[in-house]
Write an enzyme that holds these catalytic residues in place. Structure first.
Site, PDB file in Angstrom:
ATOM      1  N   ASN B 251      48.346  69.553  11.810  1.00 29.55           N
ATOM      2  CA  ASN B 251      49.314  69.869  12.841  1.00 29.55           C
ATOM      3  C   ASN B 251      50.754  69.791  12.340  1.00 29.55           C
ATOM      4  OD1 ASN B 251      48.660  70.578  15.683  1.00 29.55           O
ATOM      5  ND2 ASN B 251      47.148  68.962  15.417  1.00 29.55           N
ATOM      6  N   CYS B 339      47.002  62.443  21.637  1.00 25.67           N
ATOM      7  CA  CYS B 339      46.158  63.258  20.768  1.00 25.67           C
ATOM      8  C   CYS B 339      47.020  64.466  20.436  1.00 25.67           C
ATOM      9  CB  CYS B 339      44.851  63.624  21.457  1.00 25.67           C
ATOM     10  SG  CYS B 339      45.004  64.170  23.162  1.00 25.67           S
ATOM     11  N   ASP B 341      47.748  67.463  22.830  1.00 26.72           N
ATOM     12  CA  ASP B 341      48.534  67.673  24.038  1.00 26.72           C
ATOM     13  C   ASP B 341      48.488  66.472  24.970  1.00 26.72           C
ATOM     14  OD1 ASP B 341      49.536  70.252  23.506  1.00 26.72           O
ATOM     15  OD2 ASP B 341      47.523  71.052  23.823  1.00 26.72           O
ATOM     16  N   ARG B 385      38.715  73.607  31.348  1.00 28.44           N
ATOM     17  CA  ARG B 385      37.647  72.873  30.674  1.00 28.44           C
ATOM     18  C   ARG B 385      36.286  73.113  31.314  1.00 28.44           C
ATOM     19  NH1 ARG B 385      40.770  73.003  27.411  1.00 28.44           N
ATOM     20  NH2 ARG B 385      42.120  71.345  26.571  1.00 28.44           N
TER      21      ARG B 385
END
Lengths: 605, 497
Positions: B251, B339, B341, B385
């Site tokens: 990231n 984490c 987001d 989700r």
């Protein structure tokens, strides 16, 4: 005892198996029967007791910074890791334990020393507490097709069978003796379980000496007789619990399995349970998985899979389910054998009995079943459990697997069994501990020769006395009548933490449903007793008041005294108030407590 | 409904998943909201109802001599196998179900047509049943260390995925919050999740910092400093990145990443290594394949379970929760969790830690509040989700399923510690997917407000509360020594089922 070189070692460390907690420090004692570790590092005196006979291996590990490690693992899966500071002490303890844990003679076993302060009569009654012959009566024997025979009373027919055997009425003496000659070690087909409702039976025997082509008319007649004893079915199953390959290999040695062409009306079937050596190794691997200090999920699942243990448990269960289905649903008799018919056959027959008959799901029923299928039919406890120093190749966790199958069933039917997990663990423990005589010896004849009934005690009365601990609070008799039809999909088999990690307190659930329910039931029983006591007092006092009319205003002292007076006044009614009748009497009292308070007293008079 | 091509098919056979022996014959009905199978062979009329929004896949298989099989998989792991005599009928049912199970607009969801028997006023009151304000005041905030920040009142200044009401350290000024927000992925700056009255330690949550390889942000550093200072008894705090280290490093190349211990004073940084939503989705898929295998051998089952990795992931989430609970309860140290987001793994880990720390979350109402706080209000993307609307399949992942499974595993280890039972967890799980109630519609609070869910739909929590007798654990013993305080579960692999 001459084998104890050092009776006491101080400053010994006991390491925790999993956590990195500080080891406990204490004193190690060796007695004639136990190894005792008394923790001195904490304020509360904590003791760890290990029976010498339960010790499976004692190992001296390489020296570490802390001292000389001694690794002890027991047959009930208790593992202890001691560290001793002096090498001589460690050496002495090791040597003593090796000797003490492997008695050379049966007479050295704990059962011959153990004396629970009972007299001869009690001992004799204790041995009569469970009678496997009575169980055949319960099943309805003798009847028009089955009878009990004493052909084996001198163990001439078969030295490893019990003296009382159930055989079909139509089988003549000649047939029986002929069949015995054609079966490995003379273990003829004999009745294991008779299912009254369907007339179908489960019989057990050893493999036939058929080799590549041998036949025996008497043996064929014997099977025919069993088949005909069930008039509703035109055929019977013959189940060989071995893998086909193993059975074929036996043919070369003059043994083998039944040829469907020679026996009329049989359907032959292999079940494929592995032999004692495979099982021994599988358990070894399983224990290695248990011993891993901090395994990842992958390590654990892969290890569990590689050990094959649950696969074997499932195979035994599948076989039991097959038998129960044949008997209950198809109403077909089954003859079961493996090689000698004392390991896999015992597992499968006893499991099928539990599935079929709710009696074996009771505390007493399980005792009867173990006595009948395992002890009487010659499961070689001394050799399989390694009670005395002997051939390590004969040792195998056959009985453990049966107990584990039973546990898995209990997990699927939490209300179906009168007993709980503790009962299974306790029985398993006693099978290995040799504290009682029941599981010593390899067959009935050996047990008689050792005069076990005169020299040792029976475990069953002892378990029966403590039965309140072994009760399953969820047991529902109403569910009991039916045949159990468990699912044997892999997801229904669990790793049994309670057995294999029983002594690793950190691994146990911190809240036990069983313990909680047992406490609740006990409390309930106590308060119910108190309630009925008070109600009885009330009824009696009301009666007294009405009869004599003298002690009006009862002071607190008088109230507290009243139980004494109650026991006097109630004396006439004693038979009513005794033993099992108490409950009914209490109900009566409760129901009459309202309008007709006088009645109990009136009955007494 | 225009999507139903064929409302009724007769002589359909329903095949049981486990015991294949007997198929039941009956009539299949398609209604606007449900597929209903009515068995008409037996004396007792058995009905099977399947809500369209619970259907996750419909598969038409090759025609056999007996008919055309139609395999329906549901999001609550129910699987049905119908055999329809006519191929054409099967085709029609297939097409209809495909459309019905994939609504394209929120308005098509069941909750907008579901009318419980209650009037408007009762409905409104029902939505007030749980109040987050009351929950925070139960925790003891606002107090002299933490206060309510109005910064996100209109969902504008910082982030549209956070709730309007957020609690921040008293010493964090408006510019610090706004500055920190600009330095965090999607503006999700560090804010309070759980506060431990007894020792002032707090669990805070955020998204990853936009640190890249070397970027710094003074306000973000001040924000973390403010969190450390709001716990007067400890001179440092943990920053927990719930991702595997490799993912977090990757990231950085995208201008995101993780906190550099050198730039932030008094933090201890820690990776925990829970995998991302894609790994979890695939893992579940594999596990379902194992559980659906026709008659697997023990080896296939154990190997399948192992290679699915599912239990490994459950263990990872639980381990992370335990780490945080221990830091807060035993060490008295505050923890900041993130984490990427901060709406998936962070929600899991924070809520597991809360369940471990506070007996309140082990009660019926407590679990509702916890889900409302850590999941609903903090913008866990329910609609994405759980695939409420036909959308990107890559956004679907069983994140809350894993949280509920963790709670279940805990309840297996502590059977007396939970007021609710397994059925409660399953019912919640079912309704997260069913869209029968408005609670889990949308991806964040802003969206829910815009959808005017409180006026148009019903709340699940009151329904559950009214039926609480079904969901009570009879073994619950609030006074049990192991129940009262912090739960300390064992996470050795043997303890997972």
């Amino acid at each position: 005892m001459e084998h104890i070189l050092t009776p006491k070692v101080e400053e010994v460390k006991l390491l925790d198996r999993y956590t990195a907690k500080k080891p406990a420090i204490g004193t190690l004692y060796l007695t004639a029967t136990h190894l005792i570790f008394v923790e001195t590092s904490c304020n509360t005196r904590k003791e760890t007791w290990m029976l010498h006979h339960l010790i499976a291996t004692v190992e001296k590990l390489p020296l570490t910074a802390m001292g000389f490690p001694l690794h002890i693992s027991c047959k009930n899966f208790h593992v202890a890791h001691f560290v001793i500071s002096s090498e001589t002490d460690c050496q002495n303890v090791h040597q003593s334990l090796v000797r003490l844990s492997q008695p050379g003679k049966v007479e050295e076993l704990y059962a011959f020393l153990y004396n629970p302060k009972q007299d001869e009569d009690e001992r004799r009654n204790g041995w009569g507490f469970i009678d496997s012959a009575m169980d055949f009566k319960r099943m309805g024997l003798p009847n028009e097709v089955w009878e009990m025979t004493d052909l084996n009373k001198n163990y001439e027919l078969c030295s490893t069978y019990h003296s009382q055997l159930g055989i079909p009425k139509t089988a003549s003496k000649g047939t029986v003796f002929g069949s015995a000659k054609f079966r490995s070690r003379g273990r003829i087909p004999t009745l294991s379980y008779y299912h009254k409702e369907s007339n179908a039976a489960i019989c057990r025997c050893s493999q036939p000496l058929s080799g590549l082509s041998a036949r025996c008319v008497e043996d064929e007649e014997m099977l025919q007789a069993i088949s005909r004893a069930n008039p509703k079915s035109t055929f019977m199953y013959v189940v060989d619990t071995r893998p086909k390959l193993n059975a074929m290999a036996n043919r070369a040695a003059g043994k083998g399995y039944e040829n469907e062409d020679n026996y009329s009306n049989i359907r032959f079937q292999f079940v494929g349970i592995e032999n004692i050596h495979v099982m021994r190794n599988s358990l070894q691997k399983l224990l290695e998985v248990c011993a891993m200090k901090s395994p990842t999920m992958s390590d654990y699942l892969t290890g569990l899979e590689n050990s094959g243990w649950l696969r074997h448990i499932k195979a035994v269960m599948d076989a039991g389910v097959f038998l129960a289905k044949a008997v209950a649903e198809d109403k077909v008799s089954v003859l079961v054998h493996c090689s000698d018919g004392w390991d896999r056959t015992a597992q499968v027959c006893s499991l099928a009995s539990i599935l079929l008959d709710p009696f074996y799901r009771t505390i007493k029923g399980l005792m009867v079943l173990i006595e009948k299928e395992w002890i009487a039919m010659g499961h070689k406890f001394t050799q399989r459990c390694g009670h005395v120093d002997g051939d390590p190749k004969e040792v195998s966790p056959v009985f453990t697997q049966f107990i584990e199958c039973l546990w898995n069933l209990m997990e699927q039917y939490p209300c179906g069994f009168e007993y709980n997990e503790k009962y299974l663990l306790e029985i398993h423990n006693h099978v290995y501990s040799c504290q009682f005589g029941n599981f010593i010896g390899n067959c009935q004849r050996e047990r008689e020769e050792m005069r076990l009934y005169e020299r040792t005690f029976s475990v069953w009365p002892f378990l029966w006395e403590n039965r309140h601990q072994y009760r399953n609070p969820l047991h529902k008799c109403s569910l009991g009548r039916e045949v159990l039809r468990p699912s044997t999909l892999p997801l229904n088999f669990k790793f049994w933490c309670g057995m294999y990690n029983h002594f690793d307190k950190g691994m146990q659930p911190k809240q036990s449903i069983l313990d909680l329910l047992l406490t609740i039931t006990q409390k309930k029983a106590e308060s119910e007793k108190k309630m009925t006591d008070l109600q009885r007092q009330l009824a009696v006092m009301d009666g007294v008041l009405a009869d004599q009319g003298s002690p009006t205003g009862t002071s607190p002292e008088q109230t507290s005294l009243s139980p004494v007076s109650v026991s006097h006044t109630a004396e006439n009614a004693k038979p009513l108030m005794n033993g099992a009748a108490v409950e009914e009497a209490e109900i009566e009292l409760v129901s009459t407590a309202g309008s007709e308070k006088m009645e109990p007293v009136a009955i007494e008079n | 409904m225009e999507h139903i091509r064929l409302p009724k098919v007769e002589k359909v056979r329903l095949i049981n998943k486990i015991s294949s022996r007997r198929a039941s014959v009956g009539t299949l009905y398609l209604t606007a909201t449900h597929t209903i199978f009515v068995e008409n062979e037996t004396e007792i009329r058995t009905e099977t109802w399947v809500l369209h929004s619970l259907v996750c896949s419909v598969e038409k298989q090759a025609t056999t001599t007996t008919g055309t099989p139609l395999l329906v998989h549901c999001k609550n792991y129910q699987a049905l196998r119908f055999i329809i005599p006519q191929e054409r009928d099967c085709h029609d049912v297939h097409v209809s179900l495909l459309r019905l199970s994939r609504p394209e607009r929120y308005e098509e969801l069941y909750c907008f047509s579901f009318h419980a028997n209650s009037d408007k006023e009762v409905r409104g009151q029902a939505w007030d049943f749980l109040s987050l304000k009351a929950e925070y005041s139960r925790l003891g905030v606002p107090n002299h260390l933490w206060n309510l920040s109005p910064v996100n009142r209109d969902y504008k200044v910082c982030t549209d995925t956070y709730p309007a009401e957020l609690y921040v350290p008293k010493s964090a000024t408006h510019p610090v919050i706004v500055g920190s927000s600009k330095f965090r992925s999607r503006g999700r700056f560090p804010t309070l999740s759980y506060y431990c009255k007894e020792n002032d330690a707090a669990i805070c949550r955020s998204s990853q910092p936009l640190s890249g390889f070397s970027a710094r942000c003074l306000e973000d550093e001040q924000m973390l400093e403010a969190i450390v200072r709001s716990n007067p008894r400890s001179d440092f705090m943990y920053v927990v990145d719930t991702r595997p280290k490799l993912n977090a490093m990757a990231n950085r190349a995208a201008g995101k990443g993780y906190e550099n211990e050198d730039n932030y004073s008094n933090i201890k940084f820690q990776f925990i290594g829970i995998e991302n939503i894609h790994v979890m989705r695939n893992s579940l898929q594999k596990m379902l394949e194992v559980s659906e295998a026709w008659s697997p051998s023990m080896s296939e089952f154990l190997e399948g379970l192992e290679s699915s990795g599912w239990l490994k992931h459950i263990k990872a989430v639980l381990d992370a929760g335990i780490f945080i609970a221990k830091a807060v309860a035993e060490d008295g140290v505050s923890v900041l969790v993130h984490c990427s987001d901060g709406w998936d793994r962070t929600a899991q880990v924070c809520s597991v830690a809360s369940v471990l720390l506070d007996p309140y979350y082990r009660t019926l109402k407590g679990l509702m509040v916890l889900i409302e706080r850590d999941w609903v209000s903090f913008g866990h993307k329910f609609s994405h989700r759980y695939n409420h609307l036909d959308g990107d399949p890559k956004e679907v992942s069983p994140v809350i399923d894993q949280f509920l499974e963790c709670v279940w595993q805990l309840s297996e280890q502590f059977p007396c510690a939970f007021e609710y039972n397994e059925r409660f967890l399953i019912t919640i799980h079912n309704h997260i997917y069913s869209c029968q109630y408005g609670n889990f519609i949308g991806n964040n609070q802003k969206e829910r407000t815009e959808l005017r869910l409180q006026e148009k739909t019903h709340s699940l929590w009151t329904y559950l509360w009214e039926n609480r007798t079904d969901h009570i654990n009879p073994l619950y013993r609030p006074d049990h020594s192991q129940t009262r305080g912090v739960l300390r579960p064992v996470t050795a692999p043997y303890c997972f089922k």
